[in-house]
Motif scaffolding. Structure first.
Motif, PDB file in Angstrom:
ATOM      1  N   ARG A   1       0.727  -1.493  -0.079  1.00 29.30           N
ATOM      2  CA  ARG A   1       0.103   0.113  -0.033  1.00 29.30           C
ATOM      3  C   ARG A   1       0.670   1.086   0.158  1.00 29.30           C
ATOM      4  NH1 ARG A   1      -2.294  -0.770   4.149  1.00 29.30           N
ATOM      5  NH2 ARG A   1      -3.912  -1.925   3.829  1.00 29.30           N
ATOM      6  N   ALA A   2       2.142   0.907   1.662  1.00 31.66           N
ATOM      7  CA  ALA A   2       2.800   2.311   0.485  1.00 31.66           C
ATOM      8  C   ALA A   2       3.178   2.701  -0.265  1.00 31.66           C
ATOM      9  CB  ALA A   2       3.480   2.254   2.363  1.00 31.66           C
ATOM     10  N   ALA A   3       3.687   1.443  -1.047  1.00 29.00           N
ATOM     11  CA  ALA A   3       4.688   1.488  -2.316  1.00 29.00           C
ATOM     12  C   ALA A   3       3.839   2.551  -3.666  1.00 29.00           C
ATOM     13  CB  ALA A   3       4.944   0.041  -3.053  1.00 29.00           C
ATOM     14  N   LEU A   4       2.420   1.668  -3.550  1.00 33.80           N
ATOM     15  CA  LEU A   4       1.699   2.202  -4.413  1.00 33.80           C
ATOM     16  C   LEU A   4       1.140   3.825  -3.901  1.00 33.80           C
ATOM     17  CD1 LEU A   4      -0.946  -0.542  -4.914  1.00 33.80           C
ATOM     18  CD2 LEU A   4       0.401   0.259  -6.159  1.00 33.80           C
ATOM     19  N   LEU A   5       0.810   4.066  -2.656  1.00 33.44           N
ATOM     20  CA  LEU A   5       0.973   5.534  -2.607  1.00 33.44           C
ATOM     21  C   LEU A   5       1.315   6.779  -2.254  1.00 33.44           C
ATOM     22  CD1 LEU A   5      -1.803   5.426   0.580  1.00 33.44           C
ATOM     23  CD2 LEU A   5      -2.427   5.729  -2.115  1.00 33.44           C
TER      24      LEU A   5
ATOM     25  N   ARG B   1      -1.282   6.891  -8.331  1.00 35.26           N
ATOM     26  CA  ARG B   1      -2.333   7.888  -7.745  1.00 35.26           C
ATOM     27  C   ARG B   1      -2.785   8.535  -9.164  1.00 35.26           C
ATOM     28  NH1 ARG B   1       2.075   9.252  -4.937  1.00 35.26           N
ATOM     29  NH2 ARG B   1       2.148  12.193  -5.476  1.00 35.26           N
ATOM     30  N   ASN B   2      -2.137   9.157 -10.322  1.00 35.45           N
ATOM     31  CA  ASN B   2      -2.693   9.845 -11.334  1.00 35.45           C
ATOM     32  C   ASN B   2      -3.060   8.419 -12.460  1.00 35.45           C
ATOM     33  OD1 ASN B   2      -1.593  12.181 -10.216  1.00 35.45           O
ATOM     34  ND2 ASN B   2       0.604  12.193 -11.233  1.00 35.45           N
ATOM     35  N   ILE B   3      -3.032   7.369 -12.440  1.00 37.87           N
ATOM     36  CA  ILE B   3      -3.995   7.066 -13.425  1.00 37.87           C
ATOM     37  C   ILE B   3      -5.323   6.546 -12.336  1.00 37.87           C
ATOM     38  CG2 ILE B   3      -3.595   4.437 -14.505  1.00 37.87           C
ATOM     39  CD1 ILE B   3      -0.559   5.429 -15.240  1.00 37.87           C
ATOM     40  N   ALA B   4      -5.166   6.051 -11.046  1.00 34.05           N
ATOM     41  CA  ALA B   4      -5.696   5.145 -10.739  1.00 34.05           C
ATOM     42  C   ALA B   4      -7.745   6.465  -9.699  1.00 34.05           C
ATOM     43  CB  ALA B   4      -5.127   4.118  -9.459  1.00 34.05           C
ATOM     44  N   PHE B   5      -6.051   7.219  -8.829  1.00 31.75           N
ATOM     45  CA  PHE B   5      -7.667   8.669  -8.498  1.00 31.75           C
ATOM     46  C   PHE B   5      -8.290   7.533  -7.771  1.00 31.75           C
ATOM     47  CE2 PHE B   5      -7.837   9.959 -12.892  1.00 31.75           C
ATOM     48  CZ  PHE B   5      -6.871  11.480 -12.277  1.00 31.75           C
ATOM     49  N   PRO B   6      -7.258   6.608  -6.871  1.00 31.61           N
ATOM     50  CA  PRO B   6      -7.736   5.803  -6.142  1.00 31.61           C
ATOM     51  C   PRO B   6      -8.171   6.552  -4.376  1.00 31.61           C
ATOM     52  CG  PRO B   6      -5.589   5.754  -5.374  1.00 31.61           C
ATOM     53  CD  PRO B   6      -5.590   6.563  -6.660  1.00 31.61           C
ATOM     54  N   LYS B   7      -9.810   6.565  -4.056  1.00 32.27           N
ATOM     55  CA  LYS B   7     -10.193   6.929  -2.693  1.00 32.27           C
ATOM     56  C   LYS B   7      -9.108   6.122  -1.808  1.00 32.27           C
ATOM     57  CE  LYS B   7     -13.984   8.262  -0.665  1.00 32.27           C
ATOM     58  NZ  LYS B   7     -16.327   8.719  -0.519  1.00 32.27           N
TER      59      LYS B   7
END
Length: 104
Positions: free
Chosen positions: A57-61, A67-73
């Motif tokens: 999770r830390a690596a993804l965020l 973040r610019n492709i997935a726009f995760p909430k």
């Protein structure tokens, strides 16, 4: 449209490999018992799962590109899975709504 986005450092990969090498994996259908296409193994120990999920999770965020492709909430805790020869996870659609451990 498909693009690989490098999000894990060599150190994180090493740590995840060590976690996986020492972990207990169980039949992946434990999280989806009615699946007819899921044939894999998944991490089962809650503490080990939390440790690996925190790294992932830390690596993804930390990845601007992700973040610019997935726009995760929110991100469901990533799960380490294992595939041995002959295993596969066939075509499937993930649930549109997944409940997270904190209820969101």
């Amino acid at each position: 449209m498909f693009r690989l986005i490098p999000v894990l450092s060599a150190e994180q990969i090493s740590e995840l490999r060590a976690i996986a090498a020492a972990a207990t994996f169980v039949d992946g259908r434990i999280s989806n018992p009615h699946s007819t296409v899921k044939n894999n193994l998944q991490l089962h120990d809650p503490a080990t799962h939390e440790r690996s999920a925190t790294i992932l999770r830390a690596a993804l965020l930390a990845s601007d590109e992700f973040r610019n492709i997935a726009f995760p909430k929110a991100i469901a805790p990533p799960m380490l899975t294992r595939y041995t020869p002959g295993m596969a996870y066939g075509a499937h659609a993930d649930a549109a709504l997944m409940y997270l451990p904190n209820g969101v």
